[in-house]
Scaffold this motif. Structure first.
Motif, PDB file in Angstrom:
ATOM      1  N   LEU A   1      -0.491  -3.709   2.340  1.00  0.00           N
ATOM      2  CA  LEU A   1       0.661  -2.880   2.671  1.00  0.00           C
ATOM      3  C   LEU A   1       0.786  -1.734   1.674  1.00  0.00           C
ATOM      4  CD1 LEU A   1       3.280  -5.694   3.448  1.00  0.00           C
ATOM      5  CD2 LEU A   1       1.780  -4.489   5.057  1.00  0.00           C
ATOM      6  N   GLY A   2       1.136  -0.557   2.196  1.00  0.00           N
ATOM      7  CA  GLY A   2       1.330   0.598   1.326  1.00  0.00           C
ATOM      8  C   GLY A   2       0.068   1.005   0.601  1.00  0.00           C
ATOM      9  N   VAL A   3      -0.948   1.423   1.370  1.00  0.00           N
ATOM     10  CA  VAL A   3      -2.261   1.731   0.801  1.00  0.00           C
ATOM     11  C   VAL A   3      -2.367   3.226   0.487  1.00  0.00           C
ATOM     12  CG1 VAL A   3      -4.744   1.703   1.201  1.00  0.00           C
ATOM     13  CG2 VAL A   3      -3.321  -0.175   2.033  1.00  0.00           C
TER      14      VAL A   3
ATOM     15  N   MET B   1      -7.555   1.544   8.055  1.00  0.00           N
ATOM     16  CA  MET B   1      -6.159   1.880   7.781  1.00  0.00           C
ATOM     17  C   MET B   1      -5.426   2.192   9.081  1.00  0.00           C
ATOM     18  SD  MET B   1      -6.639   4.257   4.361  1.00  0.00           S
ATOM     19  CE  MET B   1      -8.043   5.168   4.995  1.00  0.00           C
ATOM     20  N   PHE B   2      -4.138   1.833   9.105  1.00  0.00           N
ATOM     21  CA  PHE B   2      -3.299   2.030  10.280  1.00  0.00           C
ATOM     22  C   PHE B   2      -2.050   2.822   9.901  1.00  0.00           C
ATOM     23  CE2 PHE B   2      -5.737  -1.814  10.933  1.00  0.00           C
ATOM     24  CZ  PHE B   2      -6.187  -1.701  12.250  1.00  0.00           C
TER      25      PHE B   2
ATOM     26  N   GLY C   1     -11.115   4.378   9.965  1.00  0.00           N
ATOM     27  CA  GLY C   1     -12.044   3.583   9.160  1.00  0.00           C
ATOM     28  C   GLY C   1     -12.578   4.392   7.986  1.00  0.00           C
ATOM     29  N   TYR C   2     -12.514   3.806   6.791  1.00  0.00           N
ATOM     30  CA  TYR C   2     -12.961   4.491   5.568  1.00  0.00           C
ATOM     31  C   TYR C   2     -14.176   3.752   5.023  1.00  0.00           C
ATOM     32  CZ  TYR C   2     -12.837   6.547   0.888  1.00  0.00           C
ATOM     33  OH  TYR C   2     -13.165   7.198  -0.271  1.00  0.00           O
TER      34      TYR C   2
ATOM     35  N   GLU D   1       0.368   2.809   6.126  1.00  0.00           N
ATOM     36  CA  GLU D   1       1.356   1.734   6.053  1.00  0.00           C
ATOM     37  C   GLU D   1       0.694   0.394   5.803  1.00  0.00           C
ATOM     38  OE1 GLU D   1       4.644   1.816   6.076  1.00  0.00           O
ATOM     39  OE2 GLU D   1       4.610   4.008   6.115  1.00  0.00           O
ATOM     40  N   ARG D   2      -0.447   0.179   6.406  1.00  0.00           N
ATOM     41  CA  ARG D   2      -1.155  -1.099   6.230  1.00  0.00           C
ATOM     42  C   ARG D   2      -2.647  -0.858   6.426  1.00  0.00           C
ATOM     43  NH1 ARG D   2      -1.808  -3.437  11.485  1.00  0.00           N
ATOM     44  NH2 ARG D   2      -0.789  -2.126  13.080  1.00  0.00           N
TER      45      ARG D   2
END
Length: 372
Positions: free
Chosen positions: A171-173, A205-206, A230-231, A190-191
């Motif tokens: 969470l919180g990336v 990541m979303f 996607g990273y 956010e997540r």
């Protein structure tokens, strides 16, 4: 005579053990502090740090044992001389060469221990430690799963995680990537989830934003909002793969038999120098104690006084080891120079024997003239 040998041997052993303990503690602590950064930045536990510290111990002992042998012999020789025990031995007919016998026995025992350390234990410990460091640095998931901390698994890459949600959910990336010189990209989501499979390692990541600035246009900020992104993290995870072996983690047989086409980016001299250093270093635990005894009780240095003799002994011991290290460096450049690495300890032993060859003779002659 055996009682005299045992007495002198004991006078050296106990100071030697004391100096080993003291020097090991100081150097071990200094080297252990260097691995804290790797342990902390990778989010590892205190047990991992303790494992690293234990793997550093053989490397520390290889340095400490010859120095401690020299310091122990110097302390024992100083005590025997200051309490006039050496003068009594000389007056009773014991020669300076005879005093070398217990020192030689002490040196042989310590040399055997040193040989096992330099040829077997230290290379294995170094190999295990470097493999463990490579494994930890390549553990990308362990670097990410640290809520509330900024981590840098790779130069130019910074990742922050606010908290952990459901199993596997971040969470919180926040991701700041400046590895490309012409573009800096910052991601916030956010997540996110970390995935590692046959396709490689990636961070999914979303509900986030990607902001980028190009070096040729620093005034323009590009913003991209995404629902899913996607990273790629394969460059970070790739560090967990096979790595080239260093000479310090190879066995003596491998160091002395390696071919020039197998050395990779290193030279053949690097491997030959490391191998012959492992074989020549144990000789110093005989040469240095011999020099300590020779400079303190040898007739040739009587004009310096006791304090001066000790100072000269320290200078001679340090100088001898520095010459050995210089010859190792020369061998690393020219592999054919490896025989010169054995000269400093052998010359040191020869000088000590020469200095002690006449010790005690003049004193006995004075005593005979006085009481005749």
């Amino acid at each position: 005579m055996k009682r005299l040998d045992t007495y002198i041997f004991a006078q050296i052993v106990w100071p030697f053990l004391f100096f080993v303990l003291v020097f090991t503690g100081v150097i071990w602590l200094a080297l252990s502090l260097r691995v804290i950064d790797t342990v902390v930045s990778s989010g590892q536990s205190a047990m991992v740090f303790l494992e690293f510290a234990m793997l550093l111990l053989p490397k520390v002992l290889v340095v400490v044992i010859p120095v401690s042998a020299f310091a122990g012999a110097l302390y024992a020789a100083n005590r025997l001389h200051s309490e006039s025990e050496v003068q009594v031995m000389f007056a009773s007919g014991i020669s300076g060469i005879r005093l070398l016998r217990p020192v030689f026995v002490f040196g042989i025992l310590v040399m055997a221990m040193m040989l096992v350390m330099t040829s077997v234990i230290a290379p294995q410990a170094q190999r295990s430690m470097l493999d463990r460091v490579s494994e930890i640095r390549g553990d990308v998931a362990a670097a990410f799963l640290r809520p509330g901390a900024f981590v840098s698994p790779e130069a130019g890459l910074t990742i922050y995680l606010r908290d952990m949600g459901r199993p596997g959910e971040m969470l919180g990336v926040f991701v700041h990537d400046r590895r490309e010189p012409d573009q800096v990209v910052t991601y916030s989501a956010e997540r996110a989830y970390f995935l590692e499979d046959g396709a490689g390692a990636r961070l999914v990541m979303f509900e986030g934003v990607a902001q980028s600035i190009k070096a040729d246009d620093p005034e323009t900020l590009s913003v991209l909002r995404f629902e899913q992104l996607g990273y790629d993290l394969n460059s970070v995870a790739a560090r967990n793969g096979p790595r080239p072996r260093k000479p310090s983690e190879m066995s003596i047989v491998a160091l002395l038999t390696i071919n020039e086409d197998e050395t990779g980016p290193r030279t053949l001299g690097d491997f030959r120098a490391e191998g012959h250093e492992a074989l020549s270093a144990p000789l110093y635990v005989i040469a240095l104690p011999f020099l300590a005894l020779a400079f303190v009780v040898g007739n040739q240095q009587r004009r310096f006084g006791l304090t001066g003799r000790i100072a000269v002994a320290v200078i001679a011991g340090v100088g001898l080891r520095m010459i050995g290290l210089a010859l190792k460096s020369a061998t690393a450049s020219v592999a054919a120079l490896w025989p010169t690495m054995y000269l400093p300890p052998l010359i040191g032993i020869a000088i000590a024997v020469w200095m002690l060859s006449g010790s005690g003779i003049s004193l006995r002659q004075q005593m005979l003239r006085r009481f005749s």
